[in-house]
Design an enzyme around this catalytic site. Structure first.
Site, PDB file in Angstrom:
ATOM      1  N   ASP A 194       0.867  -1.184   0.000  1.00 57.66           N
ATOM      2  CA  ASP A 194       0.000   0.000   0.000  1.00 57.66           C
ATOM      3  C   ASP A 194       0.899   1.228   0.000  1.00 57.66           C
ATOM      4  O   ASP A 194       2.014   1.184  -0.521  1.00 57.66           O
ATOM      5  CB  ASP A 194      -0.958  -0.035   1.188  1.00 57.66           C
ATOM      6  CG  ASP A 194      -2.292   0.652   0.886  1.00 57.66           C
ATOM      7  OD1 ASP A 194      -2.260   1.841   0.520  1.00 57.66           O
ATOM      8  OD2 ASP A 194      -3.347   0.010   1.003  1.00 57.66           O
ATOM      9  N   HIS A 228       2.176   1.776  -3.269  1.00 65.85           N
ATOM     10  CA  HIS A 228       1.279   2.775  -3.836  1.00 65.85           C
ATOM     11  C   HIS A 228       1.838   4.188  -3.750  1.00 65.85           C
ATOM     12  O   HIS A 228       1.103   5.157  -3.885  1.00 65.85           O
ATOM     13  CB  HIS A 228      -0.079   2.716  -3.143  1.00 65.85           C
ATOM     14  CG  HIS A 228      -0.828   1.447  -3.380  1.00 65.85           C
ATOM     15  ND1 HIS A 228      -2.045   1.170  -2.786  1.00 65.85           N
ATOM     16  CD2 HIS A 228      -0.530   0.358  -4.141  1.00 65.85           C
ATOM     17  CE1 HIS A 228      -2.468  -0.026  -3.173  1.00 65.85           C
ATOM     18  NE2 HIS A 228      -1.558  -0.538  -3.982  1.00 65.85           N
TER      19      HIS A 228
END
Length: 411
Positions: free
Chosen positions: A218, A241
Protein backbone atom coordinates in the site's frame (compact mmCIF):
# COMPACT_ATOMS: atom_id res chain seq x y z
CA UNK A 1 17.99 -14.01 28.04
CA UNK A 2 16.07 -11.35 29.95
CA UNK A 3 14.56 -8.05 28.98
CA UNK A 4 16.09 -5.34 31.10
CA UNK A 5 15.21 -1.83 32.22
CA UNK A 6 17.82 0.60 33.36
CA UNK A 7 19.08 4.18 33.81
CA UNK A 8 21.58 5.79 31.48
CA UNK A 9 24.02 8.31 33.01
CA UNK A 10 27.13 9.72 31.36
CA UNK A 11 26.67 7.29 28.45
CA UNK A 12 26.88 4.28 30.79
CA UNK A 13 23.79 2.01 30.89
CA UNK A 14 23.38 0.48 34.33
CA UNK A 15 20.89 -2.39 33.95
CA UNK A 16 18.61 -3.24 36.84
CA UNK A 17 19.40 -6.53 38.55
CA UNK A 18 16.71 -8.80 37.20
CA UNK A 19 17.07 -11.26 40.07
CA UNK A 20 15.33 -8.68 42.25
CA UNK A 21 12.22 -8.67 40.04
CA UNK A 22 11.55 -12.12 38.66
CA UNK A 23 8.61 -10.78 36.62
CA UNK A 24 11.20 -9.21 34.28
CA UNK A 25 12.44 -12.62 33.22
CA UNK A 26 11.80 -13.34 29.56
CA UNK A 27 12.33 -16.64 27.76
CA UNK A 28 13.42 -15.03 24.51
CA UNK A 29 12.76 -18.22 22.57
CA UNK A 30 10.10 -16.85 20.20
CA UNK A 31 7.52 -19.33 21.55
CA UNK A 32 7.00 -18.46 25.22
CA UNK A 33 4.80 -15.40 25.87
CA UNK A 34 7.10 -12.58 26.98
CA UNK A 35 4.45 -9.85 27.06
CA UNK A 36 4.38 -9.43 30.83
CA UNK A 37 8.16 -9.25 31.06
CA UNK A 38 8.34 -6.50 28.44
CA UNK A 39 5.44 -4.57 29.97
CA UNK A 40 6.88 -4.78 33.50
CA UNK A 41 10.27 -3.61 32.27
CA UNK A 42 8.58 -0.64 30.55
CA UNK A 43 6.55 0.29 33.63
CA UNK A 44 9.65 0.18 35.83
CA UNK A 45 11.67 2.34 33.44
CA UNK A 46 8.74 4.73 33.06
CA UNK A 47 8.54 5.29 36.82
CA UNK A 48 12.25 6.14 37.03
CA UNK A 49 13.09 9.85 36.80
CA UNK A 50 16.20 9.28 34.69
CA UNK A 51 16.67 8.04 31.16
CA UNK A 52 15.28 4.51 31.25
CA UNK A 53 16.27 1.77 28.81
CA UNK A 54 14.31 -1.39 28.05
CA UNK A 55 16.48 -3.82 26.11
CA UNK A 56 15.36 -6.69 23.88
CA UNK A 57 18.76 -8.29 23.51
CA UNK A 58 20.41 -9.51 20.31
CA UNK A 59 20.27 -13.21 19.59
CA UNK A 60 16.84 -13.70 21.14
CA UNK A 61 13.25 -13.60 19.90
CA UNK A 62 10.46 -12.27 22.14
CA UNK A 63 6.84 -13.24 21.49
CA UNK A 64 4.66 -10.30 22.53
CA UNK A 65 0.85 -10.08 22.50
CA UNK A 66 -1.00 -6.83 21.88
CA UNK A 67 -0.20 -4.41 24.67
CA UNK A 68 -0.11 -0.70 25.59
CA UNK A 69 3.01 1.07 26.81
CA UNK A 70 1.52 3.90 28.82
CA UNK A 71 2.89 7.22 29.99
CA UNK A 72 3.42 9.88 31.01
CA UNK A 73 6.78 8.75 32.33
CA UNK A 74 8.93 10.40 34.98
CA UNK A 75 11.82 10.59 32.53
CA UNK A 76 12.43 9.48 28.96
CA UNK A 77 12.26 5.80 28.01
CA UNK A 78 14.11 4.03 25.20
CA UNK A 79 12.93 0.66 23.93
CA UNK A 80 16.03 -0.78 22.30
CA UNK A 81 15.37 -3.75 20.06
CA UNK A 82 18.56 -5.51 19.06
CA UNK A 83 16.95 -8.95 18.93
CA UNK A 84 13.53 -9.80 17.46
CA UNK A 85 10.02 -8.99 18.67
CA UNK A 86 7.32 -11.12 17.04
CA UNK A 87 3.52 -11.01 17.13
CA UNK A 88 1.25 -14.05 17.54
CA UNK A 89 0.76 -15.37 14.02
CA UNK A 90 -2.80 -16.73 14.28
CA UNK A 91 -5.68 -14.19 14.26
CA UNK A 92 -7.78 -16.68 16.25
CA UNK A 93 -5.52 -16.18 19.29
CA UNK A 94 -6.18 -12.42 19.46
CA UNK A 95 -8.94 -11.01 21.70
CA UNK A 96 -12.12 -10.60 19.66
CA UNK A 97 -12.61 -7.04 20.92
CA UNK A 98 -8.99 -5.91 20.52
CA UNK A 99 -7.76 -6.68 17.03
CA UNK A 100 -6.88 -3.22 15.71
CA UNK A 101 -3.45 -2.61 17.28
CA UNK A 102 -0.46 -4.65 18.33
CA UNK A 103 2.03 -2.39 20.14
CA UNK A 104 0.64 0.97 21.30
CA UNK A 105 2.61 3.83 22.85
CA UNK A 106 0.12 6.12 24.64
CA UNK A 107 1.03 9.49 26.17
CA UNK A 108 4.65 8.36 25.99
CA UNK A 109 6.38 11.73 25.56
CA UNK A 110 10.08 11.47 24.76
CA UNK A 111 9.92 7.79 23.84
CA UNK A 112 12.58 6.31 21.56
CA UNK A 113 12.20 3.03 19.68
CA UNK A 114 15.65 2.18 18.36
CA UNK A 115 18.04 -0.65 17.62
CA UNK A 116 19.45 -2.94 14.96
CA UNK A 117 16.86 -5.68 15.45
CA UNK A 118 13.63 -6.84 13.82
CA UNK A 119 9.96 -6.32 14.60
CA UNK A 120 7.85 -8.93 12.81
CA UNK A 121 4.07 -8.54 12.66
CA UNK A 122 3.45 -12.07 11.26
CA UNK A 123 0.75 -10.76 8.95
CA UNK A 124 0.29 -13.59 6.46
CA UNK A 125 -2.76 -15.20 8.09
CA UNK A 126 -4.39 -11.79 8.50
CA UNK A 127 -3.92 -11.02 4.80
CA UNK A 128 -5.49 -14.38 3.93
CA UNK A 129 -8.74 -13.74 5.80
CA UNK A 130 -11.63 -14.28 3.37
CA UNK A 131 -13.08 -10.82 4.06
CA UNK A 132 -10.00 -9.03 2.70
CA UNK A 133 -10.58 -7.03 -0.52
CA UNK A 134 -8.10 -9.04 -2.58
CA UNK A 135 -9.98 -12.17 -1.49
CA UNK A 136 -13.26 -10.75 -2.77
CA UNK A 137 -14.54 -9.62 0.63
CA UNK A 138 -14.69 -6.29 2.46
CA UNK A 139 -12.98 -4.68 5.43
CA UNK A 140 -15.97 -4.44 7.77
CA UNK A 141 -16.59 -6.18 11.07
CA UNK A 142 -14.37 -9.13 11.95
CA UNK A 143 -11.86 -8.26 9.25
CA UNK A 144 -10.18 -5.64 11.44
CA UNK A 145 -6.44 -6.24 11.47
CA UNK A 146 -3.85 -4.77 13.83
CA UNK A 147 -1.52 -1.88 13.14
CA UNK A 148 1.94 -3.05 14.19
CA UNK A 149 3.04 0.09 16.06
CA UNK A 150 0.80 2.99 16.96
CA UNK A 151 1.98 6.13 18.72
CA UNK A 152 -0.99 7.99 20.16
CA UNK A 153 -0.90 11.38 21.91
CA UNK A 154 2.88 11.11 22.28
CA UNK A 155 5.26 14.03 21.69
CA UNK A 156 8.96 14.12 20.83
CA UNK A 157 9.02 10.58 19.47
CA UNK A 158 12.09 8.98 17.85
CA UNK A 159 12.06 5.76 15.80
CA UNK A 160 15.44 4.79 14.37
CA UNK A 161 17.39 2.01 12.76
CA UNK A 162 14.96 -0.91 12.97
CA UNK A 163 13.79 -3.48 10.47
CA UNK A 164 10.02 -3.92 10.53
CA UNK A 165 8.19 -6.46 8.42
CA UNK A 166 4.88 -8.14 7.66
CA UNK A 167 2.48 -6.02 9.65
CA UNK A 168 -1.13 -7.26 9.44
CA UNK A 169 -2.08 -3.69 8.50
CA UNK A 170 -0.17 -0.36 8.75
CA UNK A 171 3.39 -0.82 9.98
CA UNK A 172 3.56 2.54 11.82
CA UNK A 173 0.78 4.96 12.70
CA UNK A 174 1.23 8.30 14.45
CA UNK A 175 -1.98 9.87 15.79
CA UNK A 176 -2.25 13.19 17.62
CA UNK A 177 1.51 13.47 18.11
CA UNK A 178 3.84 16.45 17.94
CA UNK A 179 7.53 16.18 17.13
CA UNK A 180 8.12 12.85 15.34
CA UNK A 181 11.51 11.78 13.99
CA UNK A 182 11.79 8.61 11.89
CA UNK A 183 15.23 7.71 10.54
CA UNK A 184 16.98 4.77 8.97
CA UNK A 185 14.13 2.25 8.92
CA UNK A 186 13.67 -0.74 6.63
CA UNK A 187 9.97 -1.59 6.26
CA UNK A 188 8.86 -4.54 4.15
CA UNK A 189 5.86 -6.69 3.34
CA UNK A 190 4.78 -8.44 0.12
CA UNK A 191 3.52 -6.35 -2.79
CA UNK A 192 0.04 -7.89 -2.55
CA UNK A 193 -0.38 -7.53 1.22
CA UNK A 194 -3.50 -5.37 1.75
CA UNK A 195 -3.48 -2.03 3.63
CA UNK A 196 0.10 -2.40 4.79
CA UNK A 197 1.05 1.30 4.66
CA UNK A 198 4.62 1.84 5.74
CA UNK A 199 4.18 5.04 7.79
CA UNK A 200 0.86 6.81 8.37
CA UNK A 201 0.56 10.19 10.12
CA UNK A 202 -2.72 11.81 11.15
CA UNK A 203 -3.59 14.80 13.37
CA UNK A 204 0.15 15.11 13.87
CA UNK A 205 2.55 18.06 13.58
CA UNK A 206 6.28 18.51 13.00
CA UNK A 207 7.27 15.22 11.38
CA UNK A 208 10.68 14.33 9.92
CA UNK A 209 11.06 11.06 7.96
CA UNK A 210 14.54 10.38 6.53
CA UNK A 211 16.81 7.66 5.14
CA UNK A 212 14.10 5.00 5.08
CA UNK A 213 13.27 2.19 2.65
CA UNK A 214 9.70 0.93 2.29
CA UNK A 215 8.54 -2.02 0.18
CA UNK A 216 4.93 -3.03 0.80
CA UNK A 217 1.40 -3.50 -0.52
CA UNK A 218 0.00 0.00 0.00
CA UNK A 219 1.19 3.58 0.55
CA UNK A 220 4.87 4.03 1.33
CA UNK A 221 4.03 7.09 3.44
CA UNK A 222 0.44 8.27 3.88
CA UNK A 223 -0.58 11.63 5.31
CA UNK A 224 -4.03 11.97 6.83
CA UNK A 225 -6.20 14.85 8.02
CA UNK A 226 -4.96 17.29 10.65
CA UNK A 227 -1.30 16.96 9.64
CA UNK A 228 1.01 20.00 9.52
CA UNK A 229 4.73 20.43 8.87
CA UNK A 230 5.97 17.16 7.37
CA UNK A 231 9.41 16.78 5.81
CA UNK A 232 10.25 13.54 3.98
CA UNK A 233 13.78 13.15 2.58
CA UNK A 234 15.97 10.36 1.19
CA UNK A 235 13.16 7.83 1.20
CA UNK A 236 13.01 4.90 -1.24
CA UNK A 237 9.60 3.37 -2.00
CA UNK A 238 8.42 0.41 -4.02
CA UNK A 239 6.70 -1.68 -4.83
CA UNK A 240 3.58 -0.19 -3.32
CA UNK A 241 1.28 2.78 -3.84
CA UNK A 242 3.77 5.62 -3.52
CA UNK A 243 3.68 8.67 -1.24
CA UNK A 244 0.11 9.85 -0.64
CA UNK A 245 -1.67 12.75 0.94
CA UNK A 246 -5.12 11.42 1.72
CA UNK A 247 -7.60 10.15 1.25
CA UNK A 248 -9.29 13.24 2.72
CA UNK A 249 -12.84 14.48 3.17
CA UNK A 250 -14.69 11.16 3.30
CA UNK A 251 -18.39 11.35 4.25
CA UNK A 252 -18.39 15.14 4.17
CA UNK A 253 -15.67 15.58 6.78
CA UNK A 254 -13.34 18.57 7.06
CA UNK A 255 -9.70 17.72 6.40
CA UNK A 256 -6.63 19.94 6.74
CA UNK A 257 -3.07 19.22 5.56
CA UNK A 258 -0.40 21.87 5.19
CA UNK A 259 3.32 22.46 4.69
CA UNK A 260 4.48 19.11 3.34
CA UNK A 261 7.84 18.61 1.58
CA UNK A 262 9.03 15.44 -0.16
CA UNK A 263 12.64 15.73 -1.31
CA UNK A 264 15.27 13.43 -2.82
CA UNK A 265 13.03 10.38 -3.01
CA UNK A 266 13.10 7.30 -5.24
CA UNK A 267 9.89 5.49 -6.19
CA UNK A 268 10.18 2.18 -8.05
CA UNK A 269 7.64 -0.14 -9.71
CA UNK A 270 4.77 1.44 -7.81
CA UNK A 271 1.12 2.01 -8.67
CA UNK A 272 1.55 5.70 -7.87
CA UNK A 273 4.36 8.15 -7.40
CA UNK A 274 3.34 11.30 -5.52
CA UNK A 275 -0.43 11.47 -5.01
CA UNK A 276 -3.08 13.70 -3.46
CA UNK A 277 -6.49 12.04 -3.13
CA UNK A 278 -9.73 13.50 -1.81
CA UNK A 279 -13.37 12.43 -1.70
CA UNK A 280 -16.09 14.61 -3.11
CA UNK A 281 -18.27 16.37 -0.56
CA UNK A 282 -15.54 17.17 1.96
CA UNK A 283 -14.15 20.52 3.04
CA UNK A 284 -10.88 21.99 4.27
CA UNK A 285 -7.65 22.19 2.30
CA UNK A 286 -4.34 20.72 1.19
CA UNK A 287 -1.87 23.60 0.84
CA UNK A 288 1.84 24.42 0.62
CA UNK A 289 3.03 21.06 -0.72
CA UNK A 290 6.38 20.62 -2.50
CA UNK A 291 7.67 17.53 -4.32
CA UNK A 292 11.34 18.06 -5.16
CA UNK A 293 13.91 15.81 -6.87
CA UNK A 294 11.89 12.62 -7.02
CA UNK A 295 13.14 9.79 -9.22
CA UNK A 296 10.48 7.55 -10.79
CA UNK A 297 11.27 4.06 -12.06
CA UNK A 298 8.41 2.38 -14.03
CA UNK A 299 5.72 4.04 -11.93
CA UNK A 300 2.16 3.76 -13.22
CA UNK A 301 0.93 7.22 -12.09
CA UNK A 302 4.00 9.35 -11.29
CA UNK A 303 2.09 12.59 -10.58
CA UNK A 304 -1.57 12.47 -9.60
CA UNK A 305 -4.19 14.66 -7.97
CA UNK A 306 -7.53 12.88 -7.72
CA UNK A 307 -10.42 14.83 -6.20
CA UNK A 308 -12.83 12.12 -7.34
CA UNK A 309 -11.40 9.38 -5.13
CA UNK A 310 -13.95 6.58 -4.74
CA UNK A 311 -13.73 2.94 -3.70
CA UNK A 312 -16.97 1.90 -5.37
CA UNK A 313 -18.82 2.58 -8.60
CA UNK A 314 -21.60 4.54 -6.94
CA UNK A 315 -19.96 7.76 -5.71
CA UNK A 316 -22.11 10.73 -6.71
CA UNK A 317 -20.98 14.19 -7.75
CA UNK A 318 -20.95 16.69 -4.89
CA UNK A 319 -20.93 20.48 -4.76
CA UNK A 320 -18.14 20.78 -2.20
CA UNK A 321 -14.58 19.50 -2.02
CA UNK A 322 -11.30 19.74 -0.14
CA UNK A 323 -9.37 22.64 -1.71
CA UNK A 324 -5.99 21.72 -3.25
CA UNK A 325 -3.88 24.87 -3.51
CA UNK A 326 -0.20 25.63 -3.80
CA UNK A 327 1.36 22.36 -4.93
CA UNK A 328 4.74 22.39 -6.70
CA UNK A 329 6.56 19.65 -8.62
CA UNK A 330 10.25 20.28 -9.31
CA UNK A 331 12.85 17.84 -10.59
CA UNK A 332 10.46 14.93 -11.12
CA UNK A 333 12.27 12.62 -13.52
CA UNK A 334 12.26 9.02 -14.67
CA UNK A 335 9.96 6.51 -16.36
CA UNK A 336 6.33 5.54 -16.16
CA UNK A 337 4.28 2.46 -16.89
CA UNK A 338 2.50 3.46 -20.10
CA UNK A 339 -0.89 2.03 -19.04
CA UNK A 340 -1.78 5.47 -17.66
CA UNK A 341 -0.89 9.10 -18.43
CA UNK A 342 2.22 10.14 -16.47
CA UNK A 343 0.46 13.25 -15.09
CA UNK A 344 -3.17 13.21 -13.93
CA UNK A 345 -4.87 16.27 -12.45
CA UNK A 346 -8.54 15.41 -11.86
CA UNK A 347 -9.91 18.36 -9.90
CA UNK A 348 -13.35 19.19 -8.55
CA UNK A 349 -15.92 21.02 -10.65
CA UNK A 350 -16.95 23.03 -7.59
CA UNK A 351 -13.51 23.66 -6.02
CA UNK A 352 -10.76 23.64 -8.68
CA UNK A 353 -7.11 22.92 -7.96
CA UNK A 354 -5.17 26.19 -7.91
CA UNK A 355 -1.54 27.37 -7.95
CA UNK A 356 -0.18 24.08 -9.31
CA UNK A 357 3.33 24.58 -10.66
CA UNK A 358 5.77 22.33 -12.50
CA UNK A 359 9.45 22.75 -13.36
CA UNK A 360 12.15 20.38 -14.58
CA UNK A 361 9.68 17.52 -15.06
CA UNK A 362 10.72 14.77 -17.47
CA UNK A 363 8.76 11.52 -17.56
CA UNK A 364 9.31 9.00 -20.34
CA UNK A 365 7.62 5.64 -20.99
CA UNK A 366 9.44 2.69 -19.46
CA UNK A 367 8.95 0.84 -22.75
CA UNK A 368 7.93 1.93 -26.24
CA UNK A 369 8.17 5.32 -27.87
CA UNK A 370 4.72 6.81 -27.20
CA UNK A 371 4.66 9.71 -24.77
CA UNK A 372 1.13 9.98 -23.35
CA UNK A 373 -0.50 13.37 -22.94
CA UNK A 374 -1.19 14.52 -19.38
CA UNK A 375 -4.78 14.60 -18.17
CA UNK A 376 -6.18 17.82 -16.68
CA UNK A 377 -9.63 18.65 -15.41
CA UNK A 378 -10.35 22.01 -13.80
CA UNK A 379 -6.77 22.69 -12.73
CA UNK A 380 -5.10 26.13 -12.65
CA UNK A 381 -1.37 26.66 -12.66
CA UNK A 382 1.69 26.88 -14.87
CA UNK A 383 4.82 25.11 -16.07
CA UNK A 384 7.78 27.30 -15.15
CA UNK A 385 10.03 25.35 -17.54
CA UNK A 386 9.29 23.10 -20.52
CA UNK A 387 8.18 19.68 -19.34
CA UNK A 388 8.21 16.22 -20.89
CA UNK A 389 5.50 15.52 -21.74
CA UNK A 390 4.24 19.11 -22.20
CA UNK A 391 1.44 20.03 -19.81
CA UNK A 392 -0.57 22.24 -22.13
CA UNK A 393 -3.84 21.51 -20.35
CA UNK A 394 -3.19 23.71 -17.30
CA UNK A 395 -5.35 26.81 -17.14
CA UNK A 396 -3.65 30.10 -16.33
CA UNK A 397 -4.60 32.48 -13.58
CA UNK A 398 -7.21 31.58 -10.99
CA UNK A 399 -10.89 30.59 -11.28
CA UNK A 400 -13.66 33.11 -10.81
CA UNK A 401 -14.59 31.65 -7.46
CA UNK A 402 -10.99 31.62 -6.16
CA UNK A 403 -11.64 34.06 -3.34
CA UNK A 404 -14.56 31.97 -2.15
CA UNK A 405 -12.56 28.74 -2.50
CA UNK A 406 -9.54 30.17 -0.68
CA UNK A 407 -11.72 30.68 2.37
CA UNK A 408 -11.59 26.88 2.72
CA UNK A 409 -7.90 27.09 3.63
CA UNK A 410 -7.09 25.74 7.07
CA UNK A 411 -3.60 27.21 7.49
Amino acid sequence: MELAAGRTTAAIAVLLALAVASSFLAAGDGVTDDTDALKTAWDTACQDDGAGVVLAAAGHSFLVRNTVFTGPCQGSVTLQVDGTIVAPSDPATWPANNRRNWLIFYRADGVSLVGSGLIDGKGQKWWDLPCKPHKGGNTHGPCDSPVAMRFFTSNNVTVQGLRVQNSPEFHFRFDSCRGVRVDGLSISSPALSPNTDGIHVENTQDVLITNTVVSNGDDCVSIGAGTLNVHIENVTCGPGHGISIGSLGKAGTRACVGNVTVRNAVIRHSDNGVRIKTWQGGSGSVSAVAFENVRMDAVRNPIIIDQYYCLSKSCENETTAVLVDGVSYAGIRGTYDARSPPIHFGCSDAVPCTNITLSDVELLPASGDTVDDPFCWNVYGNAATPTVPPVACLMGGVPRNYEESSNHKCY
